[in-house]
Scaffold this motif. Structure first.
Motif, mmCIF file in Angstrom:
data_model
loop_
_atom_site.group_PDB
_atom_site.id
_atom_site.type_symbol
_atom_site.label_atom_id
_atom_site.label_comp_id
_atom_site.label_asym_id
_atom_site.label_seq_id
_atom_site.Cartn_x
_atom_site.Cartn_y
_atom_site.Cartn_z
ATOM 1 N N LEU A 64 11.104 -9.813 -6.904
ATOM 2 C CA LEU A 64 10.941 -8.393 -6.584
ATOM 3 C C LEU A 64 9.493 -8.029 -6.655
ATOM 4 C CD1 LEU A 64 14.089 -6.858 -8.245
ATOM 5 C CD2 LEU A 64 13.600 -6.823 -5.588
ATOM 6 N N TYR A 67 7.563 -9.242 -3.724
ATOM 7 C CA TYR A 67 7.741 -8.512 -2.572
ATOM 8 C C TYR A 67 7.030 -7.229 -2.662
ATOM 9 C CZ TYR A 67 10.068 -5.784 0.765
ATOM 10 O OH TYR A 67 10.557 -4.967 1.910
ATOM 11 N N TRP A 68 7.070 -6.521 -3.805
ATOM 12 C CA TRP A 68 6.449 -5.367 -3.949
ATOM 13 C C TRP A 68 4.803 -5.399 -3.667
ATOM 14 C CZ3 TRP A 68 2.566 -3.893 -7.575
ATOM 15 C CH2 TRP A 68 2.088 -2.565 -7.846
ATOM 16 N N TYR A 69 4.361 -6.506 -4.318
ATOM 17 C CA TYR A 69 2.845 -6.627 -4.025
ATOM 18 C C TYR A 69 2.570 -6.993 -2.808
ATOM 19 C CZ TYR A 69 -1.698 -8.675 -5.325
ATOM 20 O OH TYR A 69 -3.142 -8.879 -5.576
ATOM 21 N N LYS A 72 4.525 -3.832 -0.262
ATOM 22 C CA LYS A 72 4.615 -2.317 -0.727
ATOM 23 C C LYS A 72 3.344 -1.793 -0.895
ATOM 24 C CE LYS A 72 9.136 -1.795 0.291
ATOM 25 N NZ LYS A 72 9.605 -0.761 0.945
ATOM 26 N N GLY A 74 1.198 -3.043 -2.956
ATOM 27 C CA GLY A 74 1.033 -3.544 -4.572
ATOM 28 C C GLY A 74 -0.614 -3.556 -4.655
ATOM 29 N N LYS A 77 -1.924 0.228 -4.942
ATOM 30 C CA LYS A 77 -1.371 0.987 -5.950
ATOM 31 C C LYS A 77 -2.172 0.605 -7.335
ATOM 32 C CE LYS A 77 2.788 2.096 -3.408
ATOM 33 N NZ LYS A 77 4.119 1.843 -3.462
#
Length: 129
Positions: A64, A67-69, A72, A74, A77
């Motif tokens: 997860l 995937y976020w990195y 999304k 990452g 952010k």
């Protein structure tokens, strides 16, 4: 080499990043893996089952985060978060000097405009009554 550049960029953005990196990579991550290995080396089946469940959840969590990195935003952010934290840190460090400067400026402006302090006006009104 790319990883070293990213670590250097993180250290240049947020001054405490190297401390967090050392704590996580040299204490937290090895501690987790040592704990999992102790669970598998225990003689009881319950500890082995717990170790298996923890490993499954660990793989899911790593997936997860990856995937976020990757998908999304990452990195953006993370940079925004570290920049905001560093700005807040620098603001808190310079706050006493800024407050002293602002108080001196307000006092200077009051003297320049001839405005009286509200406290002295209330005291004068109380004395007149």
């Amino acid at each position: 080499l790319t990883g070293a550049r990213k670590l250097g960029k993180g250290a240049s953005i947020y001054r405490l990043f190297p401390v967090f990196y050392i704590l996580v990579m040299f204490f937290l991550v090895p501690g987790i893996f040592i704990g999992i290995s102790f669970l598998f080396e225990a003689d009881e089946k319950a500890f082995e089952a717990l170790g298996s469940v923890i490993v499954i959840f660990l793989f899911i969590a790593i997936g997860l985060v990856a995937y976020w990195y990757k998908y999304k935003d990452g990195p953006e952010k993370i940079v925004a978060f570290m920049t905001a934290r560093q700005f807040r840190y620098e603001t808190n460090q310079s706050l006493p000097e800024d407050m002293a400067f602002l108080k001196a400026e307000v006092t200077r402006l009051k003297e320049h405009t001839g405005l009286a302090d509200p406290e002295t006006e209330e005291a004068e009104e109380g004395a007149d009554a």
